[in-house]
Design an enzyme around this catalytic site. Structure first.
Site, PDB file in Angstrom:
ATOM      1  N   GLY A 160       0.838  -1.238   0.047  1.00  0.00           N
ATOM      2  CA  GLY A 160       0.037   0.051   0.019  1.00  0.00           C
ATOM      3  C   GLY A 160       0.964   1.294   0.001  1.00  0.00           C
ATOM      4  N   ASP A 167       0.959   3.604   4.402  1.00  0.00           N
ATOM      5  CA  ASP A 167      -0.026   4.103   3.778  1.00  0.00           C
ATOM      6  C   ASP A 167      -1.199   4.571   4.853  1.00  0.00           C
ATOM      7  OD1 ASP A 167      -0.439   1.160   3.806  1.00  0.00           O
ATOM      8  OD2 ASP A 167      -1.986   1.379   2.194  1.00  0.00           O
ATOM      9  N   ASP A 187      -4.837   1.941  10.603  1.00  0.00           N
ATOM     10  CA  ASP A 187      -6.177   1.689  10.927  1.00  0.00           C
ATOM     11  C   ASP A 187      -6.510   1.223  12.265  1.00  0.00           C
ATOM     12  OD1 ASP A 187      -8.869   0.512  10.853  1.00  0.00           O
ATOM     13  OD2 ASP A 187      -8.643   0.373   8.542  1.00  0.00           O
ATOM     14  N   ASP A 190      -5.747  -0.203  -1.996  1.00  0.00           N
ATOM     15  CA  ASP A 190      -6.380  -1.284  -3.029  1.00  0.00           C
ATOM     16  C   ASP A 190      -7.700  -1.626  -2.261  1.00  0.00           C
ATOM     17  OD1 ASP A 190      -5.259  -2.870  -1.153  1.00  0.00           O
ATOM     18  OD2 ASP A 190      -6.068  -4.363  -2.280  1.00  0.00           O
ATOM     19  N   ARG A 215      -5.138   0.839  -6.973  1.00  0.00           N
ATOM     20  CA  ARG A 215      -3.927   1.110  -6.388  1.00  0.00           C
ATOM     21  C   ARG A 215      -3.269   2.357  -7.223  1.00  0.00           C
ATOM     22  NH1 ARG A 215      -2.187  -2.098  -1.939  1.00  0.00           N
ATOM     23  NH2 ARG A 215      -2.364  -4.519  -2.412  1.00  0.00           N
TER      24      ARG A 215
HETATM   25  C1  PRP Z   1      -2.773  -2.117   5.287  1.00  0.00           C
HETATM   26  C2  PRP Z   1      -1.959  -1.124   5.507  1.00  0.00           C
HETATM   27  C3  PRP Z   1      -1.192  -1.047   6.585  1.00  0.00           C
HETATM   28  C4  PRP Z   1      -2.153  -2.026   7.497  1.00  0.00           C
HETATM   29  C5  PRP Z   1      -3.029  -1.127   8.390  1.00  0.00           C
HETATM   30  O1  PRP Z   1      -2.127  -3.016   4.524  1.00  0.00           O
HETATM   31  O2  PRP Z   1      -0.931  -1.050   4.311  1.00  0.00           O
HETATM   32  O3  PRP Z   1       0.107  -1.794   6.476  1.00  0.00           O
HETATM   33  O4  PRP Z   1      -3.294  -2.406   6.500  1.00  0.00           O
HETATM   34  O5  PRP Z   1      -4.077  -1.735   9.162  1.00  0.00           O
HETATM   35  P1  PRP Z   1      -4.037  -1.937  10.786  1.00  0.00           P
HETATM   36  O6  PRP Z   1      -3.720  -0.347  11.350  1.00  0.00           O
HETATM   37  O7  PRP Z   1      -5.499  -2.170  11.008  1.00  0.00           O
HETATM   38  O8  PRP Z   1      -3.188  -2.973  10.909  1.00  0.00           O
HETATM   39  P2  PRP Z   1      -2.884  -4.633   3.754  1.00  0.00           P
HETATM   40  O9  PRP Z   1      -2.720  -5.714   4.978  1.00  0.00           O
HETATM   41  O10 PRP Z   1      -4.252  -4.276   3.494  1.00  0.00           O
HETATM   42  O11 PRP Z   1      -1.877  -4.921   2.859  1.00  0.00           O
HETATM   43  P3  PRP Z   1      -1.379  -3.995   1.384  1.00  0.00           P
HETATM   44  O12 PRP Z   1      -0.682  -2.802   1.953  1.00  0.00           O
HETATM   45  O13 PRP Z   1      -0.707  -4.922   0.551  1.00  0.00           O
HETATM   46  O14 PRP Z   1      -2.738  -3.342   0.794  1.00  0.00           O
END
Ligand code: PRP
Length: 183
Positions: free
Chosen positions: A45, A101, A104, A160, A166
């Site tokens: 991300g 990125d 959450d 994504d 993306r």
């Molecule tokens: C997303 C983002 C962070 C994480 C944040 O990764 O890139 O690494 O989630 O979420 P959290 O604070 O709830 O832990 P994802 O697993 O969607 O993978 P990606 O980056 O490949 O899209």
């Protein structure tokens, strides 16, 4: 605008201004470092933000990459982030800056902070493009966050849904009928 997008929430120019502010903050933070700082992108991300950010900085940095996954194909964090591609460099004694990125639930950030502290870094900073404080389950924040956003399902500029969108140059809210039932 892409047909799956309900509304644009961060336009290309707004993102670029946020990236410049983050680059300036990092240049100030890192000016006293003895060694070249090591920037780590958490794939996938953060990749677009990462590339724009390091090129907006004046400080020379080294780059490395790791993959952490917690969402799979859904929209809700599993709470158990997994490092699926580890680093190819030794981070002991380095000034590390981790680029995300989005923060959450905070599970990923906490897991990575613990991971790097155990590996003996000299300093550890975290920068995120987006912060969704309303979704936090762990009381943790990035050291620098470019934009705070509400609890919307957003895609673009690296983010994504099922590996799509993306490459959009803006960040937009995904239409509900695209992701309904998965959250
Ligand atoms: C997303 C983002 C962070 C994480 C944040 O990764 O890139 O690494 O989630 O979420 P959290 O604070 O709830 O832990 P994802 O697993 O969607 O993978 P990606 O980056 O490949 O899209």
């Amino acid at each position: 605008m892409n047909k799956d997008i309900e509304k644009i929430c961060l336009r290309k120019k707004t993102i670029a201004a946020g990236v410049r502010r983050a680059a300036h903050w990092l240049d100030q933070q890192l000016c006293g470092c003895a060694k070249t700082p090591l920037f780590i992108a958490v794939l996938k991300g953060s990749v677009i933000f990462f590339c724009d950010l390091v090129r907006a900085m004046k400080t020379p940095v080294q780059m490395s990459f790791m993959t952490v996954s917690s969402y799979g194909s859904g929209t809700e964090s599993s709470g158990v982030p997994k490092i699926t591609t580890d680093l190819s460099v030794d981070v002991a004694g380095r000034d590390v800056v981790l680029i995300e990125d989005i923060v959450d639930s905070g599970h990923t950030l906490l897991a990575l902070k613990t991971f790097f502290e155990q590996r003996g870094v000299t300093s550890f900073r975290t920068v995120t493009l987006l912060d969704k404080p309303s979704r936090r389950k762990i009381p943790i924040n990035a050291d620098y966050s470019c934009f705070k956003i509400g609890d919307e399902f957003i895609v673009g500029y690296g983010l994504d849904y099922n590996e799509m969108h993306r490459t959009l140059p803006y960040i937009g809210i995904l239409k509900k009928d695209i992701h309904i039932g998965t959250k």
